[in-house]
Design an enzyme around this catalytic site. Structure first.
Site, PDB file in Angstrom:
ATOM      1  N   GLN A 107       0.815  -1.209   0.000  1.00 49.07           N
ATOM      2  CA  GLN A 107       0.000   0.000   0.000  1.00 49.07           C
ATOM      3  C   GLN A 107       0.853   1.264   0.000  1.00 49.07           C
ATOM      4  O   GLN A 107       1.998   1.276   0.452  1.00 49.07           O
ATOM      5  CB  GLN A 107      -0.903   0.000   1.228  1.00 49.07           C
ATOM      6  N   LYS A 123       0.857   7.771   6.121  1.00 50.45           N
ATOM      7  CA  LYS A 123      -0.172   7.147   5.285  1.00 50.45           C
ATOM      8  C   LYS A 123      -1.228   8.197   4.954  1.00 50.45           C
ATOM      9  O   LYS A 123      -1.799   8.823   5.861  1.00 50.45           O
ATOM     10  CB  LYS A 123      -0.802   5.952   5.999  1.00 50.45           C
ATOM     11  N   THR A 222       3.187   7.199  11.839  1.00 51.32           N
ATOM     12  CA  THR A 222       3.499   6.116  12.773  1.00 51.32           C
ATOM     13  C   THR A 222       4.968   6.198  13.145  1.00 51.32           C
ATOM     14  O   THR A 222       5.829   6.270  12.261  1.00 51.32           O
ATOM     15  CB  THR A 222       3.207   4.741  12.144  1.00 51.32           C
ATOM     16  N   TRP A 224       8.545   5.244  13.935  1.00 52.14           N
ATOM     17  CA  TRP A 224       9.438   4.139  13.580  1.00 52.14           C
ATOM     18  C   TRP A 224      10.075   3.581  14.840  1.00 52.14           C
ATOM     19  O   TRP A 224      10.554   4.329  15.686  1.00 52.14           O
ATOM     20  CB  TRP A 224      10.510   4.667  12.629  1.00 52.14           C
ATOM     21  N   LEU A 225      10.077   2.276  14.971  1.00 57.22           N
ATOM     22  CA  LEU A 225      10.695   1.667  16.141  1.00 57.22           C
ATOM     23  C   LEU A 225      12.210   1.838  16.090  1.00 57.22           C
ATOM     24  O   LEU A 225      12.799   1.880  14.999  1.00 57.22           O
ATOM     25  CB  LEU A 225      10.331   0.187  16.215  1.00 57.22           C
ATOM     26  N   ASP A 289      -6.538  -8.913   7.575  1.00 53.73           N
ATOM     27  CA  ASP A 289      -5.413  -8.886   6.642  1.00 53.73           C
ATOM     28  C   ASP A 289      -4.064  -9.149   7.320  1.00 53.73           C
ATOM     29  O   ASP A 289      -3.031  -8.784   6.784  1.00 53.73           O
ATOM     30  CB  ASP A 289      -5.370  -7.530   5.930  1.00 53.73           C
ATOM     31  N   GLU A 294       5.162  -9.312  12.997  1.00 55.45           N
ATOM     32  CA  GLU A 294       6.544  -9.053  13.382  1.00 55.45           C
ATOM     33  C   GLU A 294       6.742  -9.215  14.884  1.00 55.45           C
ATOM     34  O   GLU A 294       5.853  -8.919  15.674  1.00 55.45           O
ATOM     35  CB  GLU A 294       6.967  -7.631  12.980  1.00 55.45           C
TER      36      GLU A 294
END
Length: 409
Positions: A107, A123, A222, A224-225, A289, A294
């Protein structure tokens, strides 16, 4: 009384004493655990609404440093986060210093770097709030607002396994294009009076761009880790085939869970219970979906299942895709802490809590009322499913005590 009778009587008394002691200790432990679950729920409810403000008290650290220190193997952020508002404020206001395509996945998304070097995934908005996505439960584009709502639901459920997400308005002309890579810039176009881009991904097409309202685009970011926590990708044992007429084994084998329990990492440790927590989470948001998931690398099954990529959610409030709950109704086990939390959220509490939690977000209202109503209805279905399991197997089998100590040292 004869010696033999005395011995028998003492033996009976000893058995009664041991049984009573074990029974009392078990009940005291259970009661203590339940009381702690209730206190945790009350703490969560008291801190639902997060005020987005720049101030960070009692620290010289940046918001990015604080958020990075929160991450441990079993949670992305701790239960008590007085700095959460400051971190989320930074996510939605800090200057964008670089913009690139989001290479991985199916996506459209963009990878942004904010002032201070923090990466976030952007997004874009593709649908109006009241748009209903028809078709398969995994149909349609990603929903940016679903990412925001899913993060707050993660907080409310007490999982704390979803990376931080907040809504953001971005000016594509003044904030993105001047710092965009050539690859991202090459996907920009103008449609009517609106600036658009189509990015680079498996399903990204020039004929299906995401368009701003003029130059300003609504979206979600979001966090980022931290790179010190590399991720490992796993195939979800209850994943779909995505091929018409081709069923996955779990869709026709009633004893499928027994087979899963014999394979690593589901044969020991917390991972299977994480799968069931995630099924409950996904059923509530309507996410069918999650074909992969992870965890952190080299975890040997001990790390959490990280609740990444929740954007294929809140598509159709009238569709309750029961198959999402297959791990729950096939394995018939659930964490006691999860069961307690779900019960605290019934009778309209879930809808009210999520609405309150999201009310501070820059893109509020995040969800339409039908989606909020659907949450309460789906919660009742989950509770009914667990009851069916306890009626069949008994609560001692179904309700699993699995409380892991979390360390932030």
């Amino acid at each position: 009384m004869k010696l033999k009778q005395r011995v028998v009587l003492l033996a009976i008394l000893l058995v009664i004493f041991i049984f009573t002691k074990v029974f009392l200790i078990d009940n005291l432990d259970t009661s203590a655990a339940n009381r702690e679950d209730q206190r945790a729920f009350q703490r969560m409810m008291a801190s639902l609404q997060v005020e987005l403000e720049a101030r960070l008290e009692h620290t010289l650290q940046s918001p990015w440093e604080i958020a990075a220190q929160w991450v441990v193997p079993r949670e992305v952020y701790p239960e008590e986060t007085p700095e959460l508002g400051a971190v989320m404020h930074a996510m939605t206001t800090k200057k964008i210093i670089k913009a690139d395509v989001g290479y991985k996945g199916t996506q459209l998304k963009a990878l942004l770097v904010l002032e201070g070097g923090q990466k976030v995934v952007f997004k874009p908005k593709r649908y109006a709030r009241d748009y209903v996505v028809e078709g398969e439960p995994y149909a349609g584009y990603d929903r940016h607002n679903a990412e925001v709502a899913a993060f707050h639901l993660d907080r409310i459920l007490g999982f704390r396994r979803a990376p931080l997400v907040v809504g953001r308005f971005v000016n594509l002309r003044t904030e993105i294009k001047p710092v965009a890579t050539e690859q991202l810039l090459g996907t920009f176009m103008t449609v009517g009076n609106n600036t658009c881009f189509y990015g680079k991904c498996y399903y990204c097409r020039e004929t299906e761009p995401a368009c701003a309202d003029g130059d300003v685009m609504e979206g979600s970011v979001t966090l980022w880790l931290p790179d010190v926590w590399p991720l490992q990708k796993h195939r979800h044992p209850w994943g779909r085939t995505y091929r018409e007429g081709k069923l996955a084994r779990w869709e026709y084998d009633e004893s499928y869970c027994d087979a899963v329990k014999k394979t690593s990492p589901y044969d020991s440790g917390p991972r299977l219970l994480d799968i069931i927590d995630t099924a409950i989470f996904d059923y509530l948001i309507g996410n069918a979906d999650r074909h992969h998931y992870e965890s952190f690398q080299d975890d040997e099954g001990a790390s959490m299942l990280i609740l990444l990529d929740n954007a294929k959610s809140f598509g159709n409030p009238a569709l309750d895709e029961r198959s999402i709950l297959a791990p729950l109704y096939q394995c018939c086990i659930i964490r006691v802490s999860t069961w307690n939390r779900l019960n605290y959220l019934k009778n309209g509490v879930l809808k009210s809590a999520l609405k309150t939690a999201m009310s501070h977000d820059p893109i509020s209202p995040v969800l339409s009322d039908p989606h909020l109503d659907a949450l309460d209805q789906r919660l009742l279905s989950i509770l009914a499913t667990v009851k069916q399991c306890t009626d069949q197997f008994g609560p001692d089998v179904v309700l699993v005590e699995d409380r892991m100590t979390l360390s932030h040292l």
